[in-house]
Design an enzyme around this catalytic site. Structure first.
Site, mmCIF file in Angstrom:
data_model
loop_
_atom_site.group_PDB
_atom_site.id
_atom_site.type_symbol
_atom_site.label_atom_id
_atom_site.label_comp_id
_atom_site.label_asym_id
_atom_site.label_seq_id
_atom_site.Cartn_x
_atom_site.Cartn_y
_atom_site.Cartn_z
ATOM 1 N N LYS A 83 0.800 -1.177 -0.059
ATOM 2 C CA LYS A 83 -0.235 0.630 -0.106
ATOM 3 C C LYS A 83 0.831 1.175 0.512
ATOM 4 C CE LYS A 83 -4.435 0.635 2.446
ATOM 5 N NZ LYS A 83 -5.066 0.577 3.887
HETATM 6 O O1 G3P Z 1 -9.745 1.843 4.421
HETATM 7 C C1 G3P Z 1 -9.444 2.995 5.404
HETATM 8 C C2 G3P Z 1 -9.883 3.355 6.940
HETATM 9 O O2 G3P Z 1 -9.338 2.261 7.213
HETATM 10 C C3 G3P Z 1 -10.596 4.201 6.647
HETATM 11 O O3 G3P Z 1 -11.704 3.993 7.616
HETATM 12 O O4 G3P Z 1 -13.245 5.254 9.294
HETATM 13 O O5 G3P Z 1 -10.681 5.666 9.626
HETATM 14 O O6 G3P Z 1 -11.578 6.435 7.272
HETATM 15 P P1 G3P Z 1 -11.686 5.305 8.652
#
Ligand code: G3P
Length: 217
Positions: A83
């Site tokens: 990534k």
């Molecule tokens: O897939 C990316 C994720 O881990 C981020 O999620 O909820 O932190 O925006 P969030």
């Protein structure tokens, strides 16, 4: 639509794997921090558990550093997807790493133009962050739709991996639009099975069944 689990929690991955619905896993530095585990150790365990791509994220900000870290992370297992962030340096690293035949997930995508560049750089996956766009009072799903249209217009093979998924509605919308993959926290995936009318109906059936006095086993 493929389901990836957005977590570094081994027990949660194992739990979902029992249903055969885990097509891959995504992690990021925040999720590794949350797990409290060593990145290489926990990622190896995840790779042993899941056949599909397991995303492990680089930390360097320059392309050379990302490539070096990516090669190191790729040693963990054959199903590692490296990534890298959607920066100019990240795109350069993507080009190099995919040129070596490795899977690359370009993350932190917030615009269709970024996604177009990632596809041009040969990304295996592009990760548009839905929830974080919603946080800004924008509609993250609009971005998924735009990327879908652009990739289909030109036949790009980069898979759209809807990320920052926060709700079951996000899952449904991503599937309706045609995201190739959605990565979601375990709780969101499990919630997809819930419906208040299912619970209500089951309750009524069980009450009536009790009145019959019968047994199946
Ligand atoms: O897939 C990316 C994720 O881990 C981020 O999620 O909820 O932190 O925006 P969030």
């Amino acid at each position: 639509m493929k389901f990836f689990v957005d977590t570094a929690d081994i027990d949660a991955i194992r739990d979902l794997s029992e249903l055969g619905i885990v097509d891959g896993v995504t992690t990021n530095p925040s999720l590794i921090m949350k797990s409290g585990r060593d990145i290489k150790e926990v990622t190896k365990e995840i790779c042993d558990l899941v056949d599909g791509p397991v995303s492990a994220e680089t930390i360097a900000l320059d392309a050379e550093g990302m490539v070096a870290e990516g090669r190191e992370l790729a040693k963990i297992a054959d199903n590692i997807a490296i990534k890298v962030p959607l920066t100019w340096e990240g795109l350069k690293a993507c080009k190099t790493l995919t040129g070596e035949g490795r899977m690359v997930n370009v993350t932190l995508c917030f615009s269709a133009n970024q996604a177009l560049l990632a596809a041009k750089a040969g990304a295996t996956f592009i990760s548009p962050f839905i929830g974080r766009l919603d946080d800004l009072n924008l509609d993250g799903m609009d971005l998924i739709a735009e990327i879908r249209q652009i990739y289909d217009n030109y036949g790009f093979e980069t898979e759209i991996l809807a990320a920052s998924i926060r709700s079951v509605n996000h899952m449904k919308q991503a599937a309706l639009i045609g995201a190739d993959v959605a990565t979601a926290p375990p709780g969101v995936i499990k919630s997809m099975a819930s419906h208040v009318m299912t619970d209500k109906g089951l309750d009524a059936f069980l009450k009536d069944w009790e009145k019959t006095g019968q047994k199946i086993l």
